[in-house]
Design an enzyme around this catalytic site. Structure first.
Site, PDB file in Angstrom:
ATOM      1  N   CYS A  83      50.144  65.817  18.668  1.00 43.17           N
ATOM      2  CA  CYS A  83      49.847  64.277  18.517  1.00 43.17           C
ATOM      3  C   CYS A  83      50.946  63.568  17.998  1.00 43.17           C
ATOM      4  O   CYS A  83      51.910  63.378  18.513  1.00 43.17           O
ATOM      5  CB  CYS A  83      48.399  64.093  17.796  1.00 43.17           C
ATOM      6  SG  CYS A  83      47.596  62.586  18.203  1.00 43.17           S
ATOM      7  N   HIS A 171      44.945  67.470  20.543  1.00 42.79           N
ATOM      8  CA  HIS A 171      44.613  68.238  19.209  1.00 42.79           C
ATOM      9  C   HIS A 171      43.923  69.750  19.543  1.00 42.79           C
ATOM     10  O   HIS A 171      42.693  69.513  19.986  1.00 42.79           O
ATOM     11  CB  HIS A 171      43.723  67.470  18.348  1.00 42.79           C
ATOM     12  CG  HIS A 171      44.162  66.492  17.750  1.00 42.79           C
ATOM     13  ND1 HIS A 171      44.814  66.510  16.529  1.00 42.79           N
ATOM     14  CD2 HIS A 171      44.284  65.124  18.150  1.00 42.79           C
ATOM     15  CE1 HIS A 171      45.167  65.193  16.007  1.00 42.79           C
ATOM     16  NE2 HIS A 171      44.994  64.438  17.228  1.00 42.79           N
ATOM     17  N   GLU A 173      43.517  72.093  17.747  1.00 45.91           N
ATOM     18  CA  GLU A 173      42.643  72.681  16.676  1.00 45.91           C
ATOM     19  C   GLU A 173      41.252  72.348  16.462  1.00 45.91           C
ATOM     20  O   GLU A 173      40.574  72.940  15.799  1.00 45.91           O
ATOM     21  CB  GLU A 173      43.351  72.187  15.203  1.00 45.91           C
ATOM     22  CG  GLU A 173      43.176  70.624  15.058  1.00 45.91           C
ATOM     23  CD  GLU A 173      44.322  70.064  15.388  1.00 45.91           C
ATOM     24  OE1 GLU A 173      44.483  68.598  14.887  1.00 45.91           O
ATOM     25  OE2 GLU A 173      44.942  70.036  16.504  1.00 45.91           O
TER      26      GLU A 173
END
Length: 514
Positions: A83, A171, A173
């Site tokens: 990001c 993202h 994660e």
């Protein structure tokens, strides 16, 4: 750590930074978070196999935005920007970043343009990811190429042809990104060529050694709350210092129904901890008298908490250390991790501490998430009756009793909460949800009981599903269960005549109301 391979994560202030670390550790690769402006010698000392640059609430276009040293590119190790991290890499290496007319937030589909790229190897051509950005890369740096684009045509991923440098606008994660774990695995094993050399068993051994070295021959006073975090921290520390650990269980007057009696029995009879019981309920209620602001509540509880423990430490005699079960979500929500991180709410065991303390802090769990702590508790042999307990806030029921906290309102809340938890357990939902509890609202409404008018309080039921507490969805509970809980609360607890259900996810809400 004994782990040979380390991934360094440079934190630019993202609320998701520790999620990146956790996802990497789940792959048995050790990860360590450093602030974005960590000195290069500190980064080099870790001998990293790869670098990850986190997201950030800032813009690379704003003055004073987090940045990295040019020397980072001379390390010769792979770099992954996520990001803001991708925008920063592009900005520093000669690309162009600009604010987008229509920001991308939430779920978005991307198309992978190069399935041979290492980080996308083995993945489908199209899948959904989680976006959260107002800026975007509009012009790639020299030597970079586009790996993926979003439905709106924006660059979703990039890579350099001659260098192992990658950028993801989304993202990987977070749980909402499809194939996010595979992307991180590809970076770890296809790009960085890491070995799986880290596990929680090793962490326990190393942490015990570290606590022992830190404390030396000093005495430790342990702040036990009855929850998973403080219990695991205490048992872990007991392994390190033995009988020099003095546990204190404080009844703050903000505990759940029969909580003090139940947890004391486990501590003394099953875990064989040396526990002193202290009833300080009047002190805490006095500190909270007239306080309605959530931040002030947390700080009032924090101040009183430290005062009580410092007093108890003097009774122990020459205690120098205070043990707390602080977890990483507490740290990042309090804005203590990474330059530029925003404060969501102060946790009593993070931001509520006075600047001047007589005791030094030990927080062995501060880089871990709740599920990791439970796994460690299992390794340590802690009973399931403790490990299965839902998270409970440090300030206790004070932050679930909205408005001013009074003994009468706390009693209503305790009884309602006990009904909710009991019925969840009977119906088999307790271990299916991440956290569940009641909130007593500062709202009274008209009702009717036995043909008579009532004017009672309102209770909100809160139950959420989550992997780590960083994001959460409200839990879908059976209608008959909800009906039974509402009827029991209104019938059995005079003073409450209305029950509502909280169906808000995190974000935009937090799990707790205050």
């Amino acid at each position: 750590m004994k782990a040979e391979d380390v991934i360094v994560i440079l934190d630019c202030g993202s609320q998701y930074t520790q999620l990146i670390a956790r996802r990497i550790r789940e792959q048995h690769v050790f990860s360590e978070i450093l602030p974005w402006d960590a000195p290069m010698e500190e980064i080099r000392s870790r001998n990293p196999k790869g670098i990850v640059i986190s997201g950030s609430p800032k813009s690379v276009l704003s003055q004073g935005a987090p940045t990295i040293s040019d020397e980072l590119f001379d390390l010769g190790v792979p770099i992954l920007g996520i990001c803001y991290g991708m925008q920063l890499l592009s900005h520093l290496l000669g690309g162009k970043v600009a604010k987008v007319e229509l920001a991308e937030y939430g779920r978005a589909k991307i198309e992978v343009l190069d399935l041979n790229a290492a980080i996308f190897r083995g993945l489908p051509k199209e899948f959904y990811v989680w976006m959260s950005h107002g800026d975007t890369v509009v012009e790639l740096p020299p030597g970079a190429r586009v790996l993926a684009k979003s439905e709106s045509g924006l660059i979703a991923a990039m890579a350099f042809t001659e260098k192992p440098i990658f950028g993801l606008q989304f993202h990987p994660e977070v749980a909402h990104t499809e194939h996010g774990i595979e992307i991180l695995r590809n970076f770890l094993f296809e790009v960085c060529h890491c070995d799986q050399t880290w596990n929680l068993g090793d962490w326990v051994e190393e942490q015990v050694k570290q606590i022992s070295q830190t404390v030396g021959d000093g005495k430790v006073i342990s702040a036990l709350s009855g929850g998973v975090d403080s219990t695991v921290a205490a048992v872990l520390t007991q392994r390190a210092v033995g009988n020099r650990l003095y546990c204190v269980f404080v009844n703050t007057g903000l505990l759940r129904l029969d909580e003090a009696e139940n947890v004391l029995s486990v501590y003394r009879n099953e875990l064989k901890l040396n526990v002193r019981y202290v009833d300080a309920s009047e002190e805490f209620l006095k500190a909270l008298k007239g306080v309605t602001d959530p931040e002030e509540k947390r700080k009032a509880v924090g101040r009183t908490f430290i005062e009580v423990f410092e007093r108890e430490a003097e009774k122990v005699g020459d205690a120098k250390w205070l043990l707390q079960g602080t977890l990483y979500p507490d740290v990042i929500e309090s804005g203590r991790q990474g330059k530029g991180a925003s404060v969501i709410k102060t946790h009593h065991n993070v931001g509520g501490l006075p600047e001047e303390m007589k005791l030094k802090l030990i927080e062995p769990l501060k880089d871990l998430f709740k599920d990791e702590v439970r796994a460690i508790g299992s390794i340590l042999g802690i009973p399931r009756s403790i490990l299965r307990r839902h998270p409970f806030p440090g300030p206790g029921l004070s932050v679930r009793c909205l408005g001013e906290v009074t003994p009468e309102k706390l009693e209503l809340l305790r009884r309602a909460d006990a009904v909710f938890i009991e019925e969840l357990d009977v119906a088999g939902y307790y271990e299916k949800v991440w956290q569940a509890f009641c909130v007593l609202l500062p709202v009274r409404s008209v009702g009717v009981t036995g043909d008579e008018r009532t004017y009672g309080y309102t209770v909100a039921l809160r139950a959420v599903e989550s992997l780590d507490g960083m994001t959460a969805d409200w839990a879908y509970l059976d209608r008959e269960l909800l009906d039974k809980v509402a009827r029991r609360i209104c019938n059995e607890i005079p003073g409450i005549n209305r029950v509502v259900l909280d169906v808000t996810s995190k974000p935009p809400a937090t799990i707790e109301w205050e």
